[in-house]
Design a protein around this motif. Structure first.
Motif, PDB file in Angstrom:
ATOM      1  N   GLU A  14       0.829  -1.207   0.000  1.00  0.00           N
ATOM      2  CA  GLU A  14       0.000   0.000   0.000  1.00  0.00           C
ATOM      3  C   GLU A  14       0.863   1.256   0.000  1.00  0.00           C
ATOM      4  O   GLU A  14       0.521   2.258  -0.643  1.00  0.00           O
ATOM      5  N   LYS A  58       2.188   1.801  -3.427  1.00  0.00           N
ATOM      6  CA  LYS A  58       1.109   2.317  -4.264  1.00  0.00           C
ATOM      7  C   LYS A  58       1.002   3.834  -4.151  1.00  0.00           C
ATOM      8  O   LYS A  58       0.769   4.528  -5.144  1.00  0.00           O
ATOM      9  N   THR A 111       3.571   5.321  -6.368  1.00  0.00           N
ATOM     10  CA  THR A 111       3.223   5.120  -7.768  1.00  0.00           C
ATOM     11  C   THR A 111       2.094   6.051  -8.190  1.00  0.00           C
ATOM     12  O   THR A 111       2.087   6.600  -9.291  1.00  0.00           O
ATOM     13  N   GLU A 112       1.127   6.243  -7.301  1.00  0.00           N
ATOM     14  CA  GLU A 112       0.005   7.139  -7.598  1.00  0.00           C
ATOM     15  C   GLU A 112       0.456   8.566  -7.845  1.00  0.00           C
ATOM     16  O   GLU A 112      -0.233   9.336  -8.511  1.00  0.00           O
ATOM     17  N   ASN A 164      -2.369   0.191  -9.764  1.00  0.00           N
ATOM     18  CA  ASN A 164      -1.729   1.310  -9.073  1.00  0.00           C
ATOM     19  C   ASN A 164      -0.410   0.935  -8.423  1.00  0.00           C
ATOM     20  O   ASN A 164       0.223   1.772  -7.796  1.00  0.00           O
ATOM     21  N   LEU A 165       0.020  -0.319  -8.584  1.00  0.00           N
ATOM     22  CA  LEU A 165       1.381  -0.683  -8.199  1.00  0.00           C
ATOM     23  C   LEU A 165       2.362  -0.382  -9.321  1.00  0.00           C
ATOM     24  O   LEU A 165       3.567  -0.316  -9.103  1.00  0.00           O
TER      25      LEU A 165
END
Length: 394
Positions: free
Chosen positions: A10, A13, A16-17, A380-381
Motif C-alpha cells: 500500500e 502504491k 506510484t500514484e 496502481n502498483l
C-alpha cells in the motif's frame, strides 16, 4: 527479496500514484554489520536508467568507487548521506552499494525505497515510515515535498478520446463485430475509426486502449512479447507446444498461466536472474530445465511503448438474438508506468504470463502471446494516478 507485506504494498502504491519511480532493496543482518549491500539487478537498472551510474562501465577496486550525494528521509527531516557504488576486487567484482548512516536508519530485512531526483538519491524506509500520514498531511515534510516535486500530468488527447467514448456509450448495446475473445477490442477500435493491424504501437494518438469484460477477478493484459529466441534453449512457440501441449477438442494447445510463485499443472514456473537481467521460464522436467528467456530491458521497453498512456475500458456484455453485445460503461485512465516495480511485481506473482499456443487441424501453429498480465486492482502498483470516468448516462 522477501515477500512484501500488505502495508508495504500500500505504501508503494502511494508513491506510484504520484508518479514517483522507486526501486527497492533489502539490507540483511550481515550487510548491516559489514556496511555493504548487493546492488541487485533492479537497483543497477534503476541507476542506469536515471543516468546516475552504470556498473558495467566501472572498474573493480576502491580507487574506482563512485560517491553519489544522497539523503535518508525521516518523518521530520533529511539525514545527509552519500551512496558508495563500487565493485570489489573479490567475488568477480559483484556490484555493491551502501548509504552512509544506513545502519542507524534501517533494521535488517526492512524494505528500503530508492528514489532519484535531480541526480541525488533519496532513501525512504518503506517498512517503518507511515507514508499515508506523511504524504497526505497538511504540513510539509521531506517525503511530501519530494513526491509533489516529481508528480505531473497532462490532459489534451485524453479529453478528446473521452468525448468519443461518451458518444459511443450513448449508443447503448453494440453488437460484436466478430465471434472471438478479441471481439471486444476489435469492435471498439472499429467504432473509433482505428485500422485493425498488428502494430505494437499505442492505438489512439499515443494512448493505448485496453477493453475488457468486466468480470470480478479478471487479470488485465499489459502486452504480448515473444521470448528472446537467441538466448533460449527452445527456438520457437512450436517447440514449447510440442513439449507441454495437450489435446482439447480438435486442437492441440497450451493455454496456461505461469507465475514466479508456484509451478502450474504443466510444471512451469518463472524466475528472475537479476545478474544477467533475464526473466526465465523453467520446467520441472529434468531433461528441459530453463527453456526460454526474456531480457528484462526488453520487457521494460515494451511496457513503456504500450502504456505511455492507457484507457482501460470496462465493458458489460449481454446476448441479444444469440449474439454478444457490448456496453462500454467506464474508463480508468493511467499515465506512463513506473518501470522499476515491474521486476518486483513479476517476482511477487502479481504480474504473470499466459501461453496461448495451439496447432490447428491443418497443422498450423498459432501463438496469441505470451501475454503479460497484471492482477486485478494492482494497476496502481505499476501506474501513477489513475482517473476513473463513468460513461453511462446518469
Amino acid at each position: 527479496m522477501r515477500q512484501l507485506t500488505k502495508v508495504e504494498i500500500e505504501r508503494i502504491k502511494l508513491l506510484t500514484e504520484k508518479s514517483v519511480e522507486v526501486t527497492l532493496i533489502e539490507p540483511t543482518v550481515t550487510g548491516l554489520g559489514k556496511s555493504i549491500m548487493d546492488a541487485t539487478g533492479s537497483v543497477r537498472s534503476f541507476l542506469k536508467d536515471k543516468n546516475i551510474h552504470d556498473y558495467e562501465l566501472q572498474n573493480q577496486g576502491q580507487e574506482s568507487k563512485v560517491l553519489i550525494n544522497s539523503y535518508l528521509i525521516t518523518s521530520d527531516g533529511l539525514i545527509n548521506s552519500s551512496a558508495s557504488l563500487y565493485r570489489p576486487n573479490t567475488k568477480k567484482g559483484d556490484p555493491r552499494i551502501w548509504f552512509k548512516g544506513l545502519g542507524a536508519y534501517s533494521k535488517a530485512n526492512d524494505i528500503l525505497g530508492i528514489i532519484s531526483y535531480e541526480n541525488d538519491l533519496y532513501v525512504v524506509n518503506v517498512t517503518q515510515l507511515d507514508f499515508e500520514s506523511l504524504i497526505n498531511v497538511l504540513e510539509n515534510n521531506p517525503l511530501k515535498e519530494l513526491v509533489n516535486e516529481i508528480n505531473s500530468l497532462s490532459r489534451k488527447v485524453a479529453d478528446e478520446l473521452l468525448i468519443l467514448f461518451r458518444e459511443i456509450s450513448l449508443r447503448g448495446a453494440i453488437p460484436a463485430m466478430l465471434q472471438a475473445d478479441t471481439a471486444i477490442g476489435r469492435t471498439l477500435e472499429t467504432l473509433l475509426g482505428i485500422n485493425i493491424n498488428s502494430s505494437k504501437q499505442p492505438d489512439y494518438k499515443g494512448i493505448e486502449l485496453k477493453a475488457f469484460r468486466d468480470k470480478r477477478g479478471n487479470r488485465k493484459n499489459l502486452f504480448a512479447q515473444v521470448p528472446d529466441w537467441s538466448a533460449s534453449k527452445f527456438k520457437s512457440s512450436s517447440e514449447i507446444l510440442n513439449e507441454f501441449g495437450y489435446n482439447r477438442g480438435e486442437d492441440f494447445k497450451l493455454y496456461c498461466t505461469v507465475s514466479a510463485i508456484v509451478r502450474n499443472s504443466q510444471g512451469l514456473k518463472l524466475k528472475l536472474d537479476t545478474n544477467v537481467r533475464q526473466l526465465i521460464e523453467n520446467s520441472d522436467k529434468y531433461s528441459v530445465g530453463d527453456f526460454v528467456a526474456w531480457g528484462l530491458e526488453t520487457l521494460h521497453k515494451r511496457l513503456l511503448e504500450k502504456h505511455n498512456e492507457t484507457f482501460w475500458v470496462a465493458t458489460d456484455t449481454l446476448m441479444i438474438d444469440n449474439k454478444e453485445h457490448f456496453i462500454y460503461k467506464s474508463v480508468e485512465h493511467t499515465k506512463k508506468p513506473i518501470v522499476s516495480p515491474f521486476d518486483i511485481l513479476l517476482e511477487q506473482g502479481i504480474i504473470t504470463l499466459d501461453h496461448l499456443i495451439k496447432r490447428t487441424v491443418v497443422g498450423k501453429v498459432v501463438e496469441k502471446g505470451p501475454l503479460f498480465k497484471i492482477k486485478p486492482n494492482a494497476l496502481n502498483l505499476l501506474f501513477p494516478p489513475s482517473q476513473s470516468y463513468n460513461l453511462l448516462p446518469k
